[in-house]
Design a protein around this motif. Structure first.
Motif, short mmCIF file in Angstrom:
data_model
loop_
_atom_site.label_atom_id
_atom_site.label_comp_id
_atom_site.label_asym_id
_atom_site.label_seq_id
_atom_site.Cartn_x
_atom_site.Cartn_y
_atom_site.Cartn_z
N LYS A 456 38.19 22.16 33.46
CA LYS A 456 37.19 21.52 34.32
C LYS A 456 37.51 21.78 35.79
O LYS A 456 38.66 21.96 36.17
CB LYS A 456 37.16 20.01 34.05
N ASN A 457 36.45 21.79 36.60
CA ASN A 457 36.60 21.97 38.06
C ASN A 457 37.38 23.25 38.38
O ASN A 457 38.29 23.23 39.22
CB ASN A 457 37.29 20.75 38.69
N LEU A 458 37.01 24.34 37.72
CA LEU A 458 37.72 25.61 37.90
C LEU A 458 37.69 26.06 39.35
O LEU A 458 38.72 26.45 39.92
CB LEU A 458 37.11 26.68 36.99
N ALA A 459 36.51 26.03 39.97
CA ALA A 459 36.38 26.49 41.36
C ALA A 459 37.19 25.61 42.31
O ALA A 459 37.82 26.12 43.25
CB ALA A 459 34.91 26.50 41.78
N LEU A 460 37.21 24.30 42.08
CA LEU A 460 37.98 23.40 42.92
C LEU A 460 39.47 23.67 42.78
O LEU A 460 40.22 23.68 43.76
CB LEU A 460 37.67 21.94 42.55
N TRP A 461 39.91 23.90 41.53
CA TRP A 461 41.31 24.25 41.27
C TRP A 461 41.72 25.47 42.05
O TRP A 461 42.76 25.49 42.71
CB TRP A 461 41.48 24.45 39.77
N LEU A 462 40.91 26.51 42.00
CA LEU A 462 41.24 27.75 42.70
C LEU A 462 41.16 27.56 44.21
O LEU A 462 42.01 28.08 44.95
CB LEU A 462 40.30 28.87 42.26
N SER A 463 40.18 26.80 44.66
CA SER A 463 40.03 26.55 46.10
C SER A 463 41.27 25.87 46.67
O SER A 463 41.74 26.21 47.76
CB SER A 463 38.79 25.70 46.35
N ASN A 464 41.81 24.91 45.93
CA ASN A 464 43.00 24.19 46.40
C ASN A 464 44.21 25.13 46.51
O ASN A 464 45.00 25.04 47.45
CB ASN A 464 43.33 23.04 45.45
N ILE A 465 44.32 26.04 45.53
CA ILE A 465 45.44 27.00 45.56
C ILE A 465 45.31 27.94 46.75
O ILE A 465 46.28 28.18 47.49
CB ILE A 465 45.49 27.80 44.24
N PHE A 471 45.42 31.86 51.67
CA PHE A 471 45.15 33.23 51.24
C PHE A 471 43.66 33.50 51.26
O PHE A 471 42.86 32.67 50.81
CB PHE A 471 45.71 33.46 49.83
N ASN A 472 43.27 34.66 51.77
CA ASN A 472 41.87 35.04 51.87
C ASN A 472 41.31 35.35 50.48
O ASN A 472 41.74 36.29 49.82
CB ASN A 472 41.74 36.27 52.78
N GLY A 473 40.34 34.55 50.05
CA GLY A 473 39.77 34.73 48.72
C GLY A 473 39.13 36.08 48.50
O GLY A 473 39.01 36.56 47.38
N GLN A 474 38.72 36.75 49.58
CA GLN A 474 38.09 38.05 49.45
C GLN A 474 39.07 39.13 49.01
O GLN A 474 38.66 40.23 48.62
CB GLN A 474 37.44 38.45 50.78
N LEU A 475 40.37 38.83 49.06
CA LEU A 475 41.38 39.78 48.61
C LEU A 475 41.84 39.50 47.18
O LEU A 475 42.77 40.12 46.69
CB LEU A 475 42.59 39.75 49.55
N LEU A 476 41.17 38.55 46.51
CA LEU A 476 41.56 38.16 45.16
C LEU A 476 40.50 38.61 44.16
O LEU A 476 39.31 38.38 44.35
CB LEU A 476 41.75 36.65 45.06
N GLU A 477 40.95 39.29 43.10
CA GLU A 477 40.07 39.70 42.00
C GLU A 477 40.49 38.97 40.73
O GLU A 477 41.67 39.02 40.36
CB GLU A 477 40.13 41.21 41.79
N LEU A 478 39.56 38.30 40.11
CA LEU A 478 39.85 37.60 38.86
C LEU A 478 39.33 38.44 37.70
O LEU A 478 38.14 38.77 37.64
CB LEU A 478 39.19 36.22 38.85
N GLU A 479 40.22 38.80 36.79
CA GLU A 479 39.85 39.65 35.65
C GLU A 479 39.65 38.78 34.41
O GLU A 479 40.54 38.03 34.01
CB GLU A 479 40.92 40.70 35.41
N THR A 501 31.62 31.58 45.34
CA THR A 501 31.44 30.89 46.62
C THR A 501 32.74 30.89 47.43
O THR A 501 32.72 30.67 48.65
CB THR A 501 30.98 29.43 46.41
N LEU A 502 33.87 31.14 46.75
CA LEU A 502 35.17 31.20 47.43
C LEU A 502 35.45 32.60 47.97
O LEU A 502 36.50 32.83 48.57
CB LEU A 502 36.28 30.79 46.46
N GLY A 503 34.54 33.54 47.70
CA GLY A 503 34.72 34.90 48.20
C GLY A 503 35.44 35.82 47.25
O GLY A 503 35.59 37.02 47.52
N VAL A 504 35.93 35.29 46.10
CA VAL A 504 36.70 36.13 45.17
C VAL A 504 35.78 37.10 44.46
O VAL A 504 34.57 36.88 44.33
CB VAL A 504 37.45 35.27 44.13
N LYS A 505 36.35 38.20 43.98
CA LYS A 505 35.62 39.19 43.21
C LYS A 505 35.85 38.94 41.72
O LYS A 505 36.94 38.55 41.32
CB LYS A 505 36.07 40.62 43.57
#
Length: 613
Positions: A456-465, A471-479, A501-505
């Protein structure tokens, strides 16, 4: 000016065939002259087109971007935004750039026509126009677009058919894979139940109860052959092994390839347990003869583990796991033999499993894990543009434990979430540290497990990290893999949108090894498509894989996806991928996964990958 009353009869006669074909076709008319706009509307409506009107260029552009009409008729000279401006704006959007576009103007000079055609217009109508001229221009363009779309659909279907075959077959040996094996297993169960029902009717005491033997087969010391002769000879040997196994079993069962050096056989329902022993002995004896590869004799022996359905389990996955455990036990005892599963043997296997599980539970707190980084290289520049973060476990007693062993256990016992978060944090911190040392920003790719994705709250979990590490989310790729997304597509789409919305790919990993439905490529907000190693391997020699990979690259680029090829190990593979505009590659040809310190030295040196070609 056209005489609509006079021409209505001829329109209905001459173009009556269009009414059914164009019942749902929408045409956007952008024209500031109300009289001309009404005339066009009347003519097109008579033959069944759905007409939308816009009184100026800006309004027309907004309608086009929101409704995606099938064709646009646009005046050139208009207030706010002229026709040229409308066309240029539409060409900047992938969703509207292919819409047929007809200019309407009183200026019919060659210069004006050339200017419009250079911008991407499909046709030109000069005022005053005839009803027949208008309809001919419209129908010609719609038919041409329909033809292009049909070709595209046929091509997609062709790719889909090829992917369907690869989905259910091993690309090297063409044997069924585990997905198709499940289907055959269900068919065997149905056959067994039907056979048993007939026998029960004849002999109610169930003395002749049938069962299904399953044999897991592993090649003994295959890694030694692999290291001695290399990939090419190893692949030839695997093909020959598959052919020999097929000849041994013939029509008495089905053979599938599970991994590089492991196969499984499901035999037809039988009543005699000794039949499985006879097949196993026949296979072992057959493999006592060498293979001839390039005028050289190559010997290979096999280890077999045998389980019985339904005695040992009624679930295929459990049956395969148990038979593999016994097969590995046979290997440890010297190989070139077979053994049946029994609960007594299972206790020894389970004991080792429990010891491994205990070690794994303490590995994180004891700092036994390390993140390795496999470089991702741009095919255009030959430079490192990113890295995939991969978890490695160096156990004090066992040494390096394969991820293929500890990751499934971590998933089973619920450790994959804290382990996955540790990998994510470690990789982001490392990338941040590299930036502080002056390295160019490196995109970090991290695998997300099904358990992590479903929290639950996956985006919030990642946003907090990301916020904690700065760290710039635009440099993170989630596979992510296909299977986890397709368990609940509608919820998956919402989760992916939240992550973006966090900028991740978002990358779809191991494409082609799961469901492989092309439709979801458009359904989900992906940024990257990773082509699996099974497509890339020997792509310069495998015509089937070559055609599929070319089509996948073309399709991915059409959907504005970055294409990354995994497992590139030879220069011919690289040359092929470069020729067909693959964006990035990763594989042993450039580098194996490296500890952070070694990756840093490699990235600092900025070795040019193109020197390898």
């Amino acid at each position: 000016m056209v005489n609509l009353i006079k021409f209505k009869g001829s329109i209905n006669i001459k173009y009556n065939y269009l009414i059914e074909e164009t019942a749902v076709t929408t045409i956007l008319v952008i024209e500031d002259d109300e009289i001309i706009r009404d005339i066009i509307n009347d003519i097109l409506s008579l033959v069944g087109f759905d007409v939308i009107e816009a009184t100026n260029g800006q309004q027309g552009l907004e309608i086009a971007l929101s409704t995606y009409p099938d064709l646009i008729i646009c005046d050139i000279m208009m207030p706010q935004l002229d026709g040229y401006g409308v066309l240029q704006a539409l060409q900047c959007h992938s969703t509207t750039e292919s819409i047929p576009f007809i200019f309407l103007t009183a200026k019919g000079t060659p210069v004006n026509i050339r200017e419009g055609m250079d911008l991407g217009a499909d046709d030109y109508l000069t005022k005053p126009f005839s009803e027949e001229g208008l309809l001919k221009a419209v129908t010609t363009r719609l038919k041409k677009r329909a033809s292009i779309e049909l070709q595209y659909i046929n091509k997609i279907q062709e790719i889909q058919n090829k992917l369907e075959f690869l989905l259910h077959h091993d690309p090297l040996t063409n044997l069924p894979n585990q997905l198709l094996l499940r289907k055959f297993f269900q068919e065997f169960i149905s056959k067994q139940k039907s056979s048993q029902t007939a026998k029960d009717t004849q002999t109610p005491d169930n003395k002749n109860q049938s069962f299904i033997p399953i044999l897991s087969i592993g090649l003994d010391r295959f890694e030694r052959i692999h290291e001695s002769f290399g990939y090419e000879i190893s692949d030839i040997l695997l093909k020959l092994v598959a052919q020999r196994l097929v000849s041994c079993v013939h029509k008495q069962g089905i053979i599938a390839r599970l991994s590089e050096d492991e196969f499984v056989i499901i035999l037809n329902p039988v009543v005699d347990k000794h039949f499985a022993s006879q097949i196993a002995e026949h296979i072992i004896n057959t493999f006592s003869h060498p293979f001839m590869i390039e005028s050289q004799e190559v010997f290979i022996t096999l280890s077999l583990g045998i389980v019985i359905y339904p005695r040992d389990s009624q679930k295929l996955q459990e049956l395969i796991q148990k038979s593999k455990a016994i097969m590995k036990r046979v290997k440890q005892m010297g190989g070139n033999s077979y053994e049946f599963y029994s609960r007594l043997i299972e206790k020894n296997v389970v004991s080792d499993y429990l010891d491994l599980e205990t070690d794994l539970r303490h590995a994180l707190e004891r700092n036994e894990f390390e993140v390795y980084y496999q470089p991702k290289v741009s095919c255009e520049t030959g430079k490192i543009v990113g890295a995939e973060a991969l978890c490695r476990w160096n156990n004090p007693k066992r040494g390096m434990v394969s991820p293929g062993i500890f990751v499934p256990i971590a998933e089973e016992i619920g450790l994959i979430e804290p382990l996955g978060e540790w990998v994510l944090r470690t990789a982001c911190k490392q990338a941040k540290d590299w930036q502080k040392k002056g390295l160019n920003p490196i995109k970090i790719a991290v695998n997300i497990s099904a358990r992590q994705f479903n929290q639950k709250n996956l985006a919030l979990w990642l946003s907090n990290i990301l916020e904690e590490i700065n760290f710039n989310g635009q440099l993170l790729e989630l596979e992510l893999t296909e299977s986890m997304l397709l368990e609940n597509p509608s919820i998956s789409v919402l989760k992916l949108r939240g992550l973006k919305t966090l900028g991740v790919k978002i990358a779809i990993d191991d494409f082609g090894t799961g469901y492989s439905s092309l439709s979801y490529l458009q359904q989900f907000p992906f940024d990257i498509l990773k082509i699996d190693r099974c497509f890339v391997k020997n792509i310069d020699q495998n015509v089937k894989n070559a055609e599929i990979t070319k089509a996948l690259i073309s399709l991915a680029h059409h959907l504005n996806l970055v294409v990354v090829a995994e497992g590139v190990e030879t220069k011919p593979e690289l040359s092929f991928l470069k020729t067909y505009n693959c964006d990035e590659i990763q594989g042993f040809l450039f580098s194996r996964p490296l500890p952070a310190s070694e990756f840093e030295r490699l990235a600092t040196g900025e070795l040019n990958f193109m020197n390898l070609t």
